[in-house]
Design an enzyme around this catalytic site. Structure first.
Site, mmCIF file in Angstrom:
data_model
loop_
_atom_site.group_PDB
_atom_site.id
_atom_site.type_symbol
_atom_site.label_atom_id
_atom_site.label_comp_id
_atom_site.label_asym_id
_atom_site.label_seq_id
_atom_site.Cartn_x
_atom_site.Cartn_y
_atom_site.Cartn_z
ATOM 1 N N CYS A 13 30.112 36.731 10.919
ATOM 2 C CA CYS A 13 28.687 36.454 11.065
ATOM 3 C C CYS A 13 28.388 34.984 10.744
ATOM 4 O O CYS A 13 28.757 34.472 9.688
ATOM 5 C CB CYS A 13 27.903 37.380 10.129
ATOM 6 S SG CYS A 13 26.174 36.937 9.970
ATOM 7 N N GLY A 26 14.757 40.122 21.453
ATOM 8 C CA GLY A 26 15.240 38.752 21.623
ATOM 9 C C GLY A 26 16.092 38.248 20.475
ATOM 10 O O GLY A 26 16.263 37.045 20.305
ATOM 11 N N ASN A 35 12.706 38.717 15.063
ATOM 12 C CA ASN A 35 13.169 39.307 16.313
ATOM 13 C C ASN A 35 14.175 40.404 15.981
ATOM 14 O O ASN A 35 15.090 40.172 15.174
ATOM 15 C CB ASN A 35 13.832 38.243 17.192
ATOM 16 C CG ASN A 35 12.860 37.153 17.605
ATOM 17 O OD1 ASN A 35 11.698 37.429 17.891
ATOM 18 N ND2 ASN A 35 13.325 35.909 17.633
ATOM 19 N N CYS A 74 26.351 34.531 7.557
ATOM 20 C CA CYS A 74 27.186 34.733 6.359
ATOM 21 C C CYS A 74 28.039 33.493 6.097
ATOM 22 O O CYS A 74 28.270 33.116 4.944
ATOM 23 C CB CYS A 74 28.064 35.969 6.514
ATOM 24 S SG CYS A 74 27.184 37.535 6.267
ATOM 25 N N HIS A 96 16.843 37.766 9.814
ATOM 26 C CA HIS A 96 16.243 36.466 9.491
ATOM 27 C C HIS A 96 14.790 36.459 9.920
ATOM 28 O O HIS A 96 14.417 37.053 10.928
ATOM 29 C CB HIS A 96 16.998 35.310 10.153
ATOM 30 C CG HIS A 96 17.165 35.451 11.636
ATOM 31 N ND1 HIS A 96 18.148 36.244 12.191
ATOM 32 C CD2 HIS A 96 16.496 34.909 12.678
ATOM 33 C CE1 HIS A 96 18.056 36.178 13.510
ATOM 34 N NE2 HIS A 96 17.061 35.383 13.840
ATOM 35 N N HIS A 124 11.886 33.842 11.056
ATOM 36 C CA HIS A 124 11.502 32.496 11.461
ATOM 37 C C HIS A 124 10.157 32.161 10.814
ATOM 38 O O HIS A 124 9.242 32.993 10.832
ATOM 39 C CB HIS A 124 11.300 32.411 12.984
ATOM 40 C CG HIS A 124 12.514 32.713 13.800
ATOM 41 N ND1 HIS A 124 13.297 31.731 14.370
ATOM 42 C CD2 HIS A 124 13.089 33.887 14.159
ATOM 43 C CE1 HIS A 124 14.282 32.298 15.056
ATOM 44 N NE2 HIS A 124 14.186 33.593 14.949
HETATM 45 P P1 5GP Z 1 17.035 34.889 16.893
HETATM 46 O O1 5GP Z 1 16.896 34.672 18.368
HETATM 47 O O2 5GP Z 1 18.271 35.685 16.548
HETATM 48 O O3 5GP Z 1 15.788 35.421 16.247
HETATM 49 O O4 5GP Z 1 17.176 33.442 16.272
HETATM 50 C C1 5GP Z 1 18.377 32.863 15.862
HETATM 51 C C2 5GP Z 1 18.072 31.447 15.461
HETATM 52 O O5 5GP Z 1 19.193 30.939 14.761
HETATM 53 C C3 5GP Z 1 17.829 30.508 16.642
HETATM 54 O O6 5GP Z 1 16.524 29.927 16.524
HETATM 55 C C4 5GP Z 1 18.936 29.465 16.514
HETATM 56 O O7 5GP Z 1 18.506 28.159 16.839
HETATM 57 C C5 5GP Z 1 19.341 29.572 15.057
HETATM 58 N N1 5GP Z 1 20.741 29.249 14.813
HETATM 59 C C6 5GP Z 1 21.815 29.764 15.469
HETATM 60 N N2 5GP Z 1 22.943 29.246 14.964
HETATM 61 C C7 5GP Z 1 22.581 28.393 13.966
HETATM 62 C C8 5GP Z 1 23.336 27.570 13.075
HETATM 63 O O8 5GP Z 1 24.565 27.506 13.092
HETATM 64 N N3 5GP Z 1 22.615 26.833 12.188
HETATM 65 C C9 5GP Z 1 21.260 26.879 12.132
HETATM 66 N N4 5GP Z 1 20.675 26.101 11.215
HETATM 67 N N5 5GP Z 1 20.531 27.649 12.955
HETATM 68 C C10 5GP Z 1 21.191 28.392 13.867
HETATM 69 ZN ZN ZN Z 2 25.730 38.017 7.996
#
Ligand code: 5GP
Ligand code: ZN
Length: 115
Positions: free
Chosen positions: A7, A95, A89, A10, A102, A104
């Site tokens: 992950c 999405g 999400n 993680c 997490h 946002h």
């Molecule tokens: P989701 O679409 O799953 O709600 O959002 C995942 C978020 O994680 C995205 O906005 C993406 O830009 C962010 N993200 C993905 N990989 C990384 C990473 O390695 N570092 C950081 N800081 N953000 C990440």
């Molecule tokens: Zn994890």
């Protein structure tokens, strides 16, 4: 604490992938999104691996409450004074791209890229 070796979040918690941290305690981590949609865009995550909001139950209620309670405090510290959006999400239709729970938190002057 639950940890998934594959992950990406993680790995961020473990320090194996660098991140720009905004807050950390024993249970939670907040860091700046690598691909921000808004001038201020942080992700608040639990340190324990939980894949999605649908994988939480009553035993996670305090942690979820702490995630939400952290948002206004962080936005204040980061200088966001005119409001912000909080988004979780969940699953394919929600999405979700990263399967570690997490939230946002996005703020700063509009227009934003998405949302
Ligand atoms: P989701 O679409 O799953 O709600 O959002 C995942 C978020 O994680 C995205 O906005 C993406 O830009 C962010 N993200 C993905 N990989 C990384 C990473 O390695 N570092 C950081 N800081 N953000 C990440
Ligand atoms: Zn994890």
């Amino acid at each position: 604490m639950t940890h998934d070796a594959n992950c990406i979040f993680c790995k961020i918690i473990a320090g194996q992938i660098p991140s720009r941290k905004a807050y950390e305690d024993e249970e939670l981590l907040a860091f700046h999104d690598i691909n921000p949609w808004a001038p201020v865009h942080v992700l608040i995550i639990p340190k324990a691996h939980v894949a999605t909001l649908s994988d939480t139950g009553p035993e996670h209620a305090a942690m979820l409450g702490r995630m939400l309670a952290l948002a206004p405090r962080l936005m204040g510290e980061l200088g966001v004074t005119n409001g912000y959006r909080t988004v979780i999400n969940t699953g394919p239709d929600g999405g979700q791209e990263v399967y570690h729970l997490h939230m946002h938190v996005m703020g700063g002057p509009r227009p934003w890229l998405k949302g």
